[in-house]
Scaffold this motif. Sequence first.
Motif, PDB file in Angstrom:
ATOM      1  N   ALA A 133       0.897  -1.236   0.032  1.00 34.95           N
ATOM      2  CA  ALA A 133      -0.083  -0.063  -0.081  1.00 34.95           C
ATOM      3  C   ALA A 133       0.839   1.234  -0.238  1.00 34.95           C
ATOM      4  N   GLY A 178      -8.792   0.034  -0.882  1.00 37.67           N
ATOM      5  CA  GLY A 178      -7.477  -0.359  -1.228  1.00 37.67           C
ATOM      6  C   GLY A 178      -6.723   0.768  -1.903  1.00 37.67           C
ATOM      7  N   GLY A 209      -4.335   2.874  -0.813  1.00 33.12           N
ATOM      8  CA  GLY A 209      -2.823   2.980  -0.758  1.00 33.12           C
ATOM      9  C   GLY A 209      -2.430   4.266  -0.441  1.00 33.12           C
ATOM     10  N   ASP A 233      -8.493   1.792   3.371  1.00 30.36           N
ATOM     11  CA  ASP A 233      -7.467   1.088   3.569  1.00 30.36           C
ATOM     12  C   ASP A 233      -7.213   0.330   4.881  1.00 30.36           C
ATOM     13  N   VAL A 270      -5.819  -4.033  -6.651  1.00 33.14           N
ATOM     14  CA  VAL A 270      -5.981  -4.528  -5.275  1.00 33.14           C
ATOM     15  C   VAL A 270      -5.940  -6.189  -5.431  1.00 33.14           C
TER      16      VAL A 270
END
Length: 552
Positions: A78, A110, A112, A131, A185
Motif C-alpha cells: 500500500a 485499497g 494505498g 485501507d 487490489v
Amino acid sequence: MATLSSCPVKEEEEEEEETEDEEDEEDERDEEEKKDESGDQKKQRSAWVPNVFFKVDREMYHYVGQEIVIEEGLDSYAGMIWPAALALCHYMDTHRQELNLVDKAVLEIGAGTGLVSIVASLLGAWVTATDLPVVLNNLRVNLSRNTRGRCRHTPQLAALSWGYDLERTYPTSVYHYDYVMAADVVYHHDFLDELLATMKHFCKPGTTLIWANKVRFETDLTFTKNFKKSFHTRLLAEDGEMKIFMATCREEEKEGDVGMEIQDLLTEEDEEEEEAKMDDDDDDVTEEPHMLETEREDKEEEQSKSDEKKKTEEIMVVKDNEKEKEEKNNSIAADSSAITLQQGRAPIWVPSTNTGFGKDVYHFVGHDISIYETIDSFGAVMWPAALALCSFLDNNRQRVNLQGKEVLELGAGLGLVTIVASLLGASVTATDLPNVLSNLRANVMRNTRGYCRHMPQVAALSWGYDLERTYPTSAYHYDYVMAADVVYHHDFLDELLATMKHFCRPGTTLIWANKVRFETDLTFTENFKNAFNTQLLAEDGEMKIFMATCRE
C-alpha cells in the motif's frame, strides 16, 4: 547548554524559488525530449502512461490540470504507486463526460497512497478513501496535501478490512455510493475471496464498480472469472495486461445470499474446472463493451443451486479454520487500536511545529536528516526531547558509544532518535503503535538506506501489553533502551514504566529524555528513580536526560 540545542533548518523561501526554477527547467527539457521522439516511439508508448518525473523523497504526477505530489510509504504494497492506479487516473482524467464524477459519492477500496482518490476528488467527487489502519497515516497526508483548497468536497478517510464484519461497520441501509473504485487490489495475497465479498457488499443497485488491474499471476485470472460471475461487467479499456472493468450488481440476486457470499465464491471455484470449456468464450464477450454476461450463466447457476447447498457446510468448516487464524492476528491490532483511541485526545500543550506539508531538515552526525510529519497524532510531530537526545548522542560519542550496539527505541514517533543512533553505528529497532509505523518506517528508510552499517528495524509495540509473549526476555536483549518525550498527558504511565522495566535487564542501559510539563511528569520521575539506578546525564531547564540501569 550547548549540547542540548536543536538545529532544525527550515526550507527558506529563496530555496523554494530555486527548486521551482529547477523544476521548470526540467519540464522544459522534458518537452524538448518529447518533440525529438519519432512517431514510432509515440505509437509504442502506452496510452495510460502519465507525465511523471521523479525527485528525491517524492513523485509528482499531473492530472486534472493539477500537480499531485505523492509520498510513498516504502513499507508495504500500500506504500507504493502501482500501474493500475496510473491507468485508472488517466482514464478518469480523459473520459470526464463518460465518467462524470461531479458531486458523486465515491468509495475507493485499497486506496494505498491515495492517488486515485485525489484525482476523483479533483474531478468533483465526494470521496471516501479506505485501507487497512496501518497505512492510513501516509494516505491521509497525501490526500490533505493535494486536495486542500482545490476540491468541491473534502475527501474522507476510513479504515476498512475486506470481508470483515461489513454489515455492522458499513450497513447497506446507511452507506450508498455512486461509484466504487479499486486499482491493483488483486495481487499475490490470500484475501481475494474477502475482496470480492467486499465489492459485492458495496456494489448495490445504483452503484457502478470500476476495477483496474494489471494481470500478473494465475490467481488474477481466477479472480477475474469470479468477478464476471458476480457482476454485469463491461471492459472499459485495455492495454496489454492492463484492463479496466466497469461492473454493476446482478439485481436479481437475493439479499439473503449476502451473508454467504464468501462461501459462494469458494463453491464457484470448485466448479470452475467443470465449466472451463463453456467459459472459454466468455473473455471474448466481455471485451466487446456493448455485450453483458447474462442468460447462460444464470441458467447454470440455477442448475447448480442444489449442489451448492450440499457443499455449503463443508466450505463453512474450512472458512472457520481460516478465520480463527485471522482473528488471532486481529486481536492484537484491536487492543492497540483501543489504546490509540484513548491517546487520541488533542491536548492544548502541543508544541508549535511546522504543520505545512513540506519537510524539516535536521543536522546530526554530519548528515542532513529529512523528517516528514503526518500531523495526525502524538507520534507524528517532532518533540523537543528527541532533539535534545539526538544532540547529546552526537556530541557525546565516547561517553555513549553506540558502535555495533543493539538499541531499542520506545515511542519512536517520527524516528529521529532511531535515525541518529543508526548513523552512529547502532543496530536499532524502532517501536511505536501500529497506526504510526507507516510514516516512521518511511522516515527511517529515507535517511538511513546506504548510510548505516546496520539497517534499522521497525516493529509494533503497545506498552505493557503481553510483553513476555511478544518480546520474551530470553530472546530479546538490548545494550541500550532509549525513549524521548514519552511521558506526557496520558493514562498509560504505569504501562510505560512496566515496559521500561521489562526491557531494562542486567547489561542494559536505559536513556530517557523528557521535558517536564505536568505534575504527572514529576510523579513518573520519582517512580522511575525508585525502579532503577539513575544518573542525570544532562539538564537544561525543564529538559532532562537520565541514564538508568536495573536494580539487580
